[in-house]
Design a protein around this motif. Structure first.
Motif, PDB file in Angstrom:
ATOM      1  N   LYS A   1       0.844  -1.194   0.000  1.00 27.30           N
ATOM      2  CA  LYS A   1       0.000   0.000   0.000  1.00 27.30           C
ATOM      3  C   LYS A   1       0.877   1.241   0.000  1.00 27.30           C
ATOM      4  O   LYS A   1       1.748   1.395   0.842  1.00 27.30           O
TER       5      LYS A   1
ATOM      6  N   ILE B   1      -1.698   0.282  -4.927  1.00 23.78           N
ATOM      7  CA  ILE B   1      -1.034  -0.894  -4.373  1.00 23.78           C
ATOM      8  C   ILE B   1       0.059  -1.293  -5.354  1.00 23.78           C
ATOM      9  O   ILE B   1      -0.222  -1.646  -6.501  1.00 23.78           O
ATOM     10  N   ASN B   2       1.293  -1.182  -4.920  1.00 22.15           N
ATOM     11  CA  ASN B   2       2.441  -1.492  -5.771  1.00 22.15           C
ATOM     12  C   ASN B   2       3.565  -1.998  -4.889  1.00 22.15           C
ATOM     13  O   ASN B   2       3.824  -1.432  -3.826  1.00 22.15           O
TER      14      ASN B   2
ATOM     15  N   THR C   1      -5.529  -7.322  -2.857  1.00 22.73           N
ATOM     16  CA  THR C   1      -6.162  -6.038  -3.163  1.00 22.73           C
ATOM     17  C   THR C   1      -7.329  -5.692  -2.232  1.00 22.73           C
ATOM     18  O   THR C   1      -8.146  -4.826  -2.540  1.00 22.73           O
ATOM     19  N   GLU C   2      -7.392  -6.352  -1.090  1.00 21.91           N
ATOM     20  CA  GLU C   2      -8.364  -6.042  -0.047  1.00 21.91           C
ATOM     21  C   GLU C   2      -9.813  -6.149  -0.522  1.00 21.91           C
ATOM     22  O   GLU C   2     -10.628  -5.234  -0.320  1.00 21.91           O
ATOM     23  N   GLN C   3     -10.128  -7.263  -1.132  1.00 22.44           N
ATOM     24  CA  GLN C   3     -11.506  -7.513  -1.524  1.00 22.44           C
ATOM     25  C   GLN C   3     -12.298  -8.207  -0.424  1.00 22.44           C
ATOM     26  O   GLN C   3     -13.523  -8.100  -0.358  1.00 22.44           O
TER      27      GLN C   3
END
Length: 353
Positions: free
Chosen positions: A137, A152-153, A224-226
């Motif tokens: 993040k 997000i990388n 990716t925080e799904q």
């Protein structure tokens, strides 16, 4: 301490970390290497870091002002302009040497400059070691609103050197410890019990490794925080609102991130007691643990009204709903829980008792 691997990079610890970093730098053949620091890490950490580098490289040091209040697009623009002035190209790299402000902002700057250059994170605070070191993040605040702009990388490598903790005062160590306590609350009751009994910051290397491992396990399952990754936000829905309020308030001193999140974990512990089955004993344990470590803050009704108004900006919101991460029990979280407004008021009343 063994390294922790993710699908795209590794977190290395102490002397092994510098071995890995030097190998990476030798292999990468960067055109230029920019080291992003703030005033504190420039003075306290940069000399240590540079002494560990083997080989001759074209280093440029970029210094930003310290503190969350400077984690914004204006600072990003200033850094981008310096990169351009110093002829950074797409084969350049940025090393972010600092706490969460430096690693969050530096990662975002690198991710956007010329559509992305490599970056390496060297977290120097306990908070950034256990939180920002894993997950990719990056981003900045929008005014007082936390982390509203970012991507997000992933970094190329993360260097965790616990010797940097010797540069921190007790308050900064406590701020990072709040995130470690959170890791116990959301995943491991035994870890929670161990941490809450440690009042002298003993065995920090071991606990840092445990916390980074817990976060890495969660992030690998949900990058990716799904879904699952949302559990890392326990205490952060109200905690970020409290932190944002204190950032812009002229009547209150600033709160560190961990101090605000500690308040959030008590408040959301109360909501958990009301909505998701957290026992009264567990709630009282959470409250006593955090109030034993962190100063109790007095909130007036005006403060509470403003803080609750900030909840609409929380990143987990969707379709107009404010979504909370709560606890069924210590070590067992529940996600996407909706909370009635009157319960939020009751949570602040419980905190004040």
């Amino acid at each position: 301490m063994n390294s922790i691997t993710t699908p795209t990079y590794a977190v290395h610890f102490n002397e092994k970390a510098y071995v890995a970093l030097n190998k990476h730098l030798a292999k990468a053949n960067y055109s230029k290497i920019f080291v992003l620091v703030d005033e504190n890490t420039h003075n306290c950490c940069l000399p240590i870091f540079m002494s560990k580098i083997e080989g001759e490289y074209d280093f440029e040091i970029i210094e930003i002002e310290e503190g969350e209040i400077n984690k914004n697009i204006t600072t990003c623009t200033q850094v981008w302009e310096v990169l351009s002035e110093l002829d950074a190209d797409r084969k350049s790299a940025m090393i972010n040497l600092g706490g969460g402000v430096v690693t969050d902002l530096g990662g975002f700057v690198a991710s956007c400059f010329k559509r992305g250059i490599d970056f390496i994170n060297v977290p120097t605070t306990l908070l950034s070691m256990v939180d920002a070191s894993v997950g990719g993040k990056t981003g900045v605040d929008l005014g007082p609103l936390k982390n509203q702009v970012g991507v997000i990388n992933q970094p190329q490598i993360v260097v965790v050197d616990t010797d940097y903790l010797n540069t921190l005062d007790q308050r900064q160590l406590n701020s990072g410890y709040a995130e470690m306590l959170k890791h116990g609350l959301i995943s491991n009751a035994s870890y929670w019990e161990t941490l809450k009994g440690n009042t002298s910051f003993d065995n920090l290397d071991e606990y840092i490794l445990t916390s980074v491992s817990i976060k890495n396990e969660v992030v690998q399952q949900d990058p990716t925080e799904q879904h699952l990754r949302k559990i890392l936000n326990y205490g952060h829905t109200l905690g970020h609102a409290v932190e944002s309020y204190f950032l812009e308030s002229e009547e209150h001193d600033l709160l560190l991130h961990g101090e605000a999140i500690a308040i959030g974990m008590i408040l959301e512990g109360y909501l958990s007691f009301k909505l998701t089955g957290l026992s009264k004993n567990a709630l009282e344990d959470i409250k006593a643990t955090f109030l034993g470590r962190y100063k109790k803050i007095s909130f007036g009704q005006k403060d509470i009204d403003t803080i609750l108004g900030l909840l609409k900006f929380d990143k987990k919101n969707s379709h107009g709903n404010i979504n909370f991460v709560l606890l069924k029990s210590i070590g067992e979280p529940a996600i996407d829980i909706k909370v009635a407004p009157e319960l939020l008021e009751q949570a602040f009343a419980y905190y004040a008792e």
